[in-house]
Design a protein around this motif. Structure first.
Motif, PDB file in Angstrom:
ATOM      1  N   GLU A 193      59.225   3.971  23.454  1.00  0.00           N
ATOM      2  CA  GLU A 193      59.505   2.807  22.609  1.00  0.00           C
ATOM      3  C   GLU A 193      60.871   3.004  21.979  1.00  0.00           C
ATOM      4  O   GLU A 193      61.124   3.999  21.317  1.00  0.00           O
ATOM      5  N   ASP A 194      61.745   2.040  22.222  1.00  0.00           N
ATOM      6  CA  ASP A 194      63.109   2.149  21.737  1.00  0.00           C
ATOM      7  C   ASP A 194      63.247   1.375  20.435  1.00  0.00           C
ATOM      8  O   ASP A 194      64.020   1.742  19.553  1.00  0.00           O
ATOM      9  N   LYS A 195      62.453   0.291  20.339  1.00  0.00           N
ATOM     10  CA  LYS A 195      62.539  -0.551  19.150  1.00  0.00           C
ATOM     11  C   LYS A 195      61.322  -1.461  19.080  1.00  0.00           C
ATOM     12  O   LYS A 195      60.811  -1.887  20.123  1.00  0.00           O
ATOM     13  N   MET A 196      60.874  -1.733  17.856  1.00  0.00           N
ATOM     14  CA  MET A 196      59.806  -2.727  17.701  1.00  0.00           C
ATOM     15  C   MET A 196      60.213  -3.660  16.576  1.00  0.00           C
ATOM     16  O   MET A 196      60.683  -3.205  15.536  1.00  0.00           O
ATOM     17  N   GLN A 197      60.073  -4.955  16.806  1.00  0.00           N
ATOM     18  CA  GLN A 197      60.413  -5.928  15.759  1.00  0.00           C
ATOM     19  C   GLN A 197      59.225  -6.838  15.529  1.00  0.00           C
ATOM     20  O   GLN A 197      58.545  -7.217  16.495  1.00  0.00           O
TER      21      GLN A 197
END
Ligand code: SF4
Length: 348
Positions: free
Chosen positions: A70-74
């Motif tokens: 996971e690189d990013k979660m928004q």
């Protein structure tokens, strides 16, 4: 990843069996390894606790497991979650979780390719070009990852999967169908194929193949315009797969499979939301049972399309509904985080 190691997730069950036997594993170990990989989604050999230490070490020496990180979660104001994952070779893809808690519906939108070759004019992914196909396990792992998150956040597993993220699923047919087989397998998450929808920009030959292969999944056509002239201007694929060819393929799909077909129709102001457009759409709904989802457009930076107003969308839907056609207006989800239809580009 070491160059001389095999990707264990790319092996079919018979291939894995052959490899394990050649490594000296007892035959009953095959199911144990399969369960770790595809039922529990374990991505480290060391966590396969019912194998001996030396067997785990042997697997480690022979194979690698490509993983998503996971690189990013928004999170959007409306609860929609967008995940950006990094593939083992560095490419970025996105998946979107759309929770509708009141209806107990938790839908995951998965990517099937990094980028896309089809360059639809309104779509951010299309501007990237195709970087590469995703493997079956990279599609499957989006489910495993987001499902765990869904349980953590909502106490519920995912209920639906739509192949509507980055990429054209029918141009990565083999891997997409393999991922469906893994997701629906009794020795995997055992999801119902009726809860899975594959969305296509319209590749007639592959729609027929889906039917011939006896698939049980639903099919969605990204229609967006119900006359060839208009559709050609925004979806180049229509030049080689025009609407009459697509209608014939969809009719064939429906007759052969009986599976559900829907049209996705993004409403663009003064482009496809007039009474004449509604009439064209009505004509296209007369040949087999179909549901229409009209979707609010989310402007993409640098692209010229304008979203239709709420009133125009409602008038359009009313006109179509008058003819007994099932049509639903979908308000966009996740637009504040660029997670809505056509906005996925691995940026932000
Ligand atoms: S809309 Fe779908 S098929 Fe068209 S460019 Fe975007 S991802 Fe590709």
């Amino acid at each position: 990843m070491e160059l001389n190691k095999k990707d264990i997730l790319s092996l079919t069950k018979p291939q894995l069996k052959e490899s394990l036997i050649s490594l000296g594993f007892e035959s009953y170990r095959l199911q144990q390894v399969e369960d770790w990989l595809w039922k529990h989604g374990v991505r480290q050999f060391d966590a396969m606790s019912n194998l001996s230490k030396s067997q785990r070490a042997l697997l480690e020496e022979t194979f690698f497991i490509p993983t998503l990180t996971e690189d990013k979660m928004q999170q959007s104001n409306d609860g929609t979650l967008k995940f950006r994952f990094k593939l083992h070779d560095g490419y970025l893809i996105e998946s979107v979780l759309i929770p509708v808690a009141e209806e107990d519906r938790y839908t995951l939108c998965v990517s099937s390719q990094a980028g896309c070759s089809l360059s639809c004019k309104f779509c951010a992914t299309g501007q990237m070009g195709l970087l590469r196909h995703l493997t079956a396990s990279e599609i499957f792992d989006q489910y495993m990852w987001v499902n765990a998150k869904c349980i953590e956040l909502y106490g519920k597993p995912l209920t639906n999967i739509v192949y509507m993220g980055m990429g054209e699923p029918l141009l990565n047919y083999k891997n997409v169908m393999e991922s469906v087989a893994r997701l629906t397998s009794e020795s995997g998450p055992h999801l119902s194929a009726k809860r899975i929808t594959i969305s296509t920009a319209g590749i007639a030959k592959m729609i027929r193949k889906l039917a011939d292969d006896g698939t049980k999944v639903n099919l969605a056509l990204s229609l967006h315009a119900a006359d060839d002239k208009k559709r050609n201007t925004m979806m180049a694929i229509n030049e080689t797969n025009n609407l009459s060819t697509l209608m014939e393929a969809l009719k064939y799909f429906y007759k052969k499979s009986g599976n559900r077909i829907s049209y996705e129709y993004i409403a663009f102001q003064n482009f496809n939301d007039t009474t004449a457009d509604a009439k064209n759409l009505i004509r296209m709904c007369s040949q087999f049972p179909v549901r229409v989802n009209v979707i609010e457009y989310n402007p993409v930076k640098g692209l010229d399309f304008i979203k239709s107003s709420e009133d125009r969308i409602n008038d359009f839907a009313r006109e179509v509904r008058k003819h007994g056609i099932m049509i639903t207006v979908r308000r966009s989800r996740g637009k504040d985080i660029d997670a809505a239809c056509g906005q996925l580009a691995g940026e932000g």
